[in-house]
Design an enzyme around this catalytic site. Structure first.
Site, PDB file in Angstrom:
ATOM      1  CB  THR A   9      15.516  82.213  22.114  1.00  0.00           C
ATOM      2  OG1 THR A   9      14.361  82.609  21.367  1.00  0.00           O
ATOM      3  CG2 THR A   9      16.243  81.109  21.354  1.00  0.00           C
ATOM      4  NE  ARG A  23      18.575  83.638  21.092  1.00  0.00           N
ATOM      5  CZ  ARG A  23      18.546  84.544  20.133  1.00  0.00           C
ATOM      6  NH1 ARG A  23      19.682  84.914  19.538  1.00  0.00           N
ATOM      7  NH2 ARG A  23      17.404  85.108  19.759  1.00  0.00           N
ATOM      8  CG  ASP A  55      11.565  83.599  17.863  1.00  0.00           C
ATOM      9  OD1 ASP A  55      10.729  83.685  18.785  1.00  0.00           O
ATOM     10  OD2 ASP A  55      12.525  84.388  17.750  1.00  0.00           O
ATOM     11  CG  ASP A  80      12.398  78.753  22.283  1.00  0.00           C
ATOM     12  OD1 ASP A  80      11.248  78.682  21.817  1.00  0.00           O
ATOM     13  OD2 ASP A  80      13.282  79.463  21.763  1.00  0.00           O
ATOM     14  CG  HIS A 125       8.784  85.601  23.297  1.00  0.00           C
ATOM     15  ND1 HIS A 125       9.971  85.349  23.943  1.00  0.00           N
ATOM     16  CD2 HIS A 125       9.098  85.706  21.979  1.00  0.00           C
ATOM     17  CE1 HIS A 125      10.954  85.289  23.056  1.00  0.00           C
ATOM     18  NE2 HIS A 125      10.448  85.505  21.854  1.00  0.00           N
TER      19      HIS A 125
END
Length: 510
Positions: free
Chosen positions: A49, A133, A271, A318, A452
């Protein structure tokens, strides 16, 4: 200008659910009336991310912008560093520690910064995301504001890096506790569950039990007023983000003057849902069908507020995600969860050989960090330690390659993977030994779900669409990269590229 980043959106989701997307939703509108780059890839690893959000907006890679993961170890101090950590600032909007954040670890400018510089800071830049973030890194260093969601309080918050008090409109929004309204709706499928033919059966054993594990319908009322964090693992996290973004547009008068403003919005919930349930779950399909409606709602709002084609939108992701190993194995595709005791076994072997505990201090971003001080004090050749680790780590199930990062150019490895790993390497923030897993091996998530982070297409092939002002409908199948977004935006806006840009302008977009 509106930047939309969907956290953990694989490129194939554009078409996997295409027939189910609403005619007045967001994805079909962007695909039919915008410009799509069908083969856009992340050009580095780790594909996580923080790196994604930073690289989209800097036009750069971790080797240059310094954001080498969601977290790393500072090799100069030995300290663990979260990507947007900043203990010098204060939380604004709650009493938690969730606001001790800023963009100070980002080493380059962003397209957001360059827009501010180009207009002598008359342009407004605001970042919004459930994740800190996902808001802070896109907004850049000189943003007017960045807001993120505090799961402890159910408030949208910021830090003293940006301001000392929340604007009244943010406080008013927080006071409504909109999250409880969404909880009170519970979560059932948008359409009859038997129509979700692109998904596995509901409540498979290899899915995580994040929301209680009972499958649809999910009882969310039980969390109202009690657990504000779990909204993130539902599609309502996206709806909440759109609600807040619309408030920002109205109350900050974005797009209402002669200079370009930028609103950077990241949708974090896909996510959380993806990690818990995986790409083939009913939860994932339903999340994207609902996100499609949320995007349509946002685009319609922009039409009313600014006028059709009077704003520029780009949409990307992302990173992507791997299928859940349990699901793949069920269909005879090789896959597994990478063992969580990998490093402890290596440390045990090192202790047996050298009589010293914890010669490996950390394992982050598929990299092994050596305890350099301990190795120096033992007067042992560091190469000997590395050779021991590499020889033993290579035996672990699922490991494709292990090597000394400094010797990456000498490793017999596909050139594309070598380039991606090199693009992710910043010496003072990276480890000593690189681990590359075999395809379909997922790190962690032994209790269910997926992840991921590596070079594989399921992690790195992402959507990229441009829509609105100055954009003619069309597509390209030419290979493009995440790092091309910022220089393309700079060309469209006639402003300077960010200071670390390595990407190129996508010339087909005119």
């Amino acid at each position: 200008m509106i930047g939309l980043v969907i956290d953990q959106m694989r490129w194939d989701y554009l078409y996997r659910y295409y027939d189910r997307y609403a005619a007045d939703g967001g994805f079909k509108r962007l695909l039919k009336n915008g410009f799509t780059c069908e083969n856009t890839y992340i050009p580095y690893a780790p594909s996580v991310t923080a790196c994604g959000h930073a690289s989209i907006y800097t036009g750069s890679v971790p080797a240059v912008n310094g954001i080498t993961g969601n977290a790393w170890v500072d090799r100069l101090t030995g300290n663990y560093v979260y990507c947007v950590d900043d203990k010098s600032v204060k939380t604004v909007g709650s009493t938690s520690q969730a606001g001790l954040m800023s963009p100070k670890n980002l080493l380059t400018t962003t397209i957001s910064d360059e827009l501010r510089l180009a207009t002598n800071f008359r342009s407004k830049v605001i970042g919004i995301a459930l994740k800190d973030r996902g808001s802070i890194l896109p907004a850049g260093h000189s943003a007017n504001a960045a807001y993120w969601y505090d799961g402890a309080s159910g408030n949208w918050i910021t830090s003293s890096y940006y301001m000392n008090d929340l604007p009244k409109w943010v406080s008013d929004f927080n006071g409504k506790k909109v999250v409880d309204n969404y909880y009170n709706k519970d979560w059932n499928t948008l359409y009859p569950i038997n129509t979700y033919v692109q998904s596995s059966q509901d409540n498979e054993p290899y899915e995580a039990k994040t929301l209680g594990g009972q499958g649809f319908p999910y009882n969310l009322k039980q969390y109202a007023g009690k657990n504000y964090a779990l909204i993130s693992t539902t599609p309502y996290g996206n709806s909440l983000t759109v609600d807040f973004a619309k408030e920002a547009i109205v109350n900050e008068n974005l797009g209402m003057n002669s200079v370009t403003d930028l609103l950077a919005v990241s949708f974090s919930s896909p996510d959380y849902v993806g990690h818990s349930f995986g790409p083939n779950s009913v939860e994932e399909e339903d999340t994207y069908l609902r996100l499609d409606k949320d995007l349509g709602d946002l685009l319609n709002f922009l039409d009313l507020k600014m006028g059709k084609n009077q704003y520029l939108v780009f949409l990307t992701a992302d990173h992507g995600a791997a299928h859940v190993p349990g699901f793949l194995k069920e269909h005879k595709i090789p896959a597994a969860t990478f063992p969580g005791n990998f490093i402890s076994l290596l440390n045990t072997g090192l202790k047996n050989k050298y009589g010293k505990d914890n010669l490996i201090t950390d394992y982050l971003n598929y990299q092994i960090y050596l305890n350099r001080k301990a190795i120096d004090s033992m007067k042992i050749d560091e190469k000997e330690i590395k050779d021991f680790i590499i020889a033993n780590a290579s035996k672990a199930e699922g490991v494709a390659r292990v090597f000394d990062i400094k010797e990456i150019k000498q490793v017999t490895l596909n050139s594309k993977i070598t380039e991606m790993l090199t693009n992710g390497y910043y010496p003072n923030r990276c480890g000593d030994i690189q681990v590359v897993l075999q395809p379909q091996f997922v790190e962690g998530f032994a209790a269910g779900g997926t992840s991921h982070g590596l070079w594989n297409p399921y992690d790195t092939h992402i959507p990229l669409l441009f829509y609105g002002w100055g954009i003619k409908p069309g597509k390209t199948n030419r290979e493009t990269y995440m790092t091309d977004i910022a220089p393309t935006l700079a060309a469209l806006l006639h402003i300077q590229m960010p200071s670390g840009t390595v990407g190129k302008v996508i010339e087909e977009i005119k």
